[in-house]
Design a protein around this motif. Structure first.
Motif, PDB file in Angstrom:
ATOM      1  N   GLY A   1       0.816  -1.210   0.000  1.00 28.08           N
ATOM      2  CA  GLY A   1       0.000   0.000   0.000  1.00 28.08           C
ATOM      3  C   GLY A   1       0.849   1.259   0.000  1.00 28.08           C
ATOM      4  N   GLU A   2       0.287   2.322  -0.552  1.00 27.50           N
ATOM      5  CA  GLU A   2       0.968   3.622  -0.611  1.00 27.50           C
ATOM      6  C   GLU A   2       0.192   4.611   0.250  1.00 27.50           C
ATOM      7  N   ILE A   3       0.847   5.195   1.217  1.00 26.09           N
ATOM      8  CA  ILE A   3       0.213   6.119   2.155  1.00 26.09           C
ATOM      9  C   ILE A   3       0.036   7.480   1.487  1.00 26.09           C
ATOM     10  N   VAL A   4      -1.209   7.958   1.406  1.00 32.31           N
ATOM     11  CA  VAL A   4      -1.465   9.294   0.860  1.00 32.31           C
ATOM     12  C   VAL A   4      -1.501  10.342   1.972  1.00 32.31           C
ATOM     13  N   GLY A   5      -1.734   9.909   3.203  1.00 31.06           N
ATOM     14  CA  GLY A   5      -1.764  10.842   4.319  1.00 31.06           C
ATOM     15  C   GLY A   5      -2.175  10.148   5.598  1.00 31.06           C
ATOM     16  N   CYS A   6      -1.959  10.866   6.698  1.00 34.67           N
ATOM     17  CA  CYS A   6      -2.332  10.396   8.029  1.00 34.67           C
ATOM     18  C   CYS A   6      -3.134  11.513   8.691  1.00 34.67           C
ATOM     19  N   ALA A   7      -4.372  11.213   9.070  1.00 38.77           N
ATOM     20  CA  ALA A   7      -5.263  12.224   9.644  1.00 38.77           C
ATOM     21  C   ALA A   7      -5.610  11.864  11.089  1.00 38.77           C
ATOM     22  N   PHE A   8      -5.512  12.859  11.951  1.00 42.30           N
ATOM     23  CA  PHE A   8      -5.790  12.698  13.375  1.00 42.30           C
ATOM     24  C   PHE A   8      -6.686  13.838  13.839  1.00 42.30           C
ATOM     25  N   ILE A   9      -7.420  13.605  14.891  1.00 38.23           N
ATOM     26  CA  ILE A   9      -8.161  14.701  15.507  1.00 38.23           C
ATOM     27  C   ILE A   9      -7.214  15.540  16.342  1.00 38.23           C
ATOM     28  N   VAL A  10      -6.457  14.895  17.235  1.00 33.39           N
ATOM     29  CA  VAL A  10      -5.608  15.587  18.206  1.00 33.39           C
ATOM     30  C   VAL A  10      -4.144  15.267  17.954  1.00 33.39           C
ATOM     31  N   ASP A  11      -3.311  16.301  18.022  1.00 38.35           N
ATOM     32  CA  ASP A  11      -1.859  16.156  18.010  1.00 38.35           C
ATOM     33  C   ASP A  11      -1.350  16.633  19.369  1.00 38.35           C
ATOM     34  N   LEU A  12      -0.500  15.818  19.988  1.00 36.61           N
ATOM     35  CA  LEU A  12       0.190  16.217  21.220  1.00 36.61           C
ATOM     36  C   LEU A  12       1.650  16.480  20.856  1.00 36.61           C
ATOM     37  N   PRO A  13       1.961  17.704  20.411  1.00 36.39           N
ATOM     38  CA  PRO A  13       3.275  17.974  19.822  1.00 36.39           C
ATOM     39  C   PRO A  13       4.451  17.702  20.754  1.00 36.39           C
ATOM     40  N   GLU A  14       4.264  17.864  22.045  1.00 38.66           N
ATOM     41  CA  GLU A  14       5.372  17.649  22.978  1.00 38.66           C
ATOM     42  C   GLU A  14       5.842  16.197  22.998  1.00 38.66           C
ATOM     43  N   LEU A  15       4.998  15.273  22.533  1.00 37.40           N
ATOM     44  CA  LEU A  15       5.377  13.863  22.540  1.00 37.40           C
ATOM     45  C   LEU A  15       6.076  13.431  21.251  1.00 37.40           C
ATOM     46  N   GLY A  16       6.117  14.317  20.242  1.00 40.30           N
ATOM     47  CA  GLY A  16       6.971  14.120  19.087  1.00 40.30           C
ATOM     48  C   GLY A  16       6.478  13.224  17.964  1.00 40.30           C
TER      49      GLY A  16
END
Length: 176
Positions: free
Chosen positions: A140-155
């Motif tokens: 499979g080829e990933i076109v994107g990854c979508a999330f509701i929440v990002d916790l940027p401090e966790l990297g």
């Protein structure tokens, strides 16, 4: 007008002291909130070829099913070890304390299929990276990854972007 972030409840010290749990069940329970989240998760991918949506266990199943329905395409779950019947492939990854394994049916993705990966929350990126490895092992080829929440401090965003994946998150929360 409410934003997606306004629908998300924070529960202090769950599941452990010092954790600020971002609870999306309040978002899912509200019809306007749920519609807003699904529409916004889809927006960056309008007009792109997507063959299947892959949802990461467990809240990614809720989102992935709704997004796949909107796109009139198939949905594929990536589950914790031992939850899928039939022949699977597995990927081990590290957690904060220990390791985990996720699995996918070995015939769920066909070579060349364009895949959108979805989940509720991006923290360290470990689960998402393991899921992506499974998808790519099947061709499979990933076109994107979508999330509701990002916790940027966790990297997690940095981990996935360093692997050259397109990341879309509806909101961010500081802290863990």
């Amino acid at each position: 007008m409410k934003t997606v972030k306004d629908y998300i409840r924070t529960i202090v010290d769950f599941p452990h002291e010092g954790i600020m749990f971002r609870d999306v069940t309040t978002l899912f329970a509200d019809p306007r909130g749920m519609r807003l989240a699904i529409d916004q998760m889809l927006a960056p991918y309008v007009g792109m070829q997507i063959d299947k949506v892959v949802g990461l266990e467990a809240r990614g199943f809720i989102l992935g099913g709704a997004i796949a329905h909107q796109l009139s395409i198939g949905f594929v779950p990536i589950r914790k070890k031992g939850k899928l019947p039939g022949t699977v492939i597995s990927e081990e990854y590290k957690l904060e304390y220990g390791e985990a394994i996720v699995e996918i049916h070995d015939d769920a993705i066909q070579p060349g299929e364009k895949i959108l990966v979805v989940d509720d929350l991006l923290a360290t990126g470990g689960t998402a990276a393991a899921g992506i490895k499974l998808i790519e092992r099947l061709g499979g080829e990933i076109v994107g990854c979508a999330f509701i929440v990002d916790l940027p401090e966790l990297g997690g965003r940095a981990v996935l972007e360093n692997l050259s994946y397109d990341i879309h998150a509806l909101c961010q929360f500081e802290g863990t």
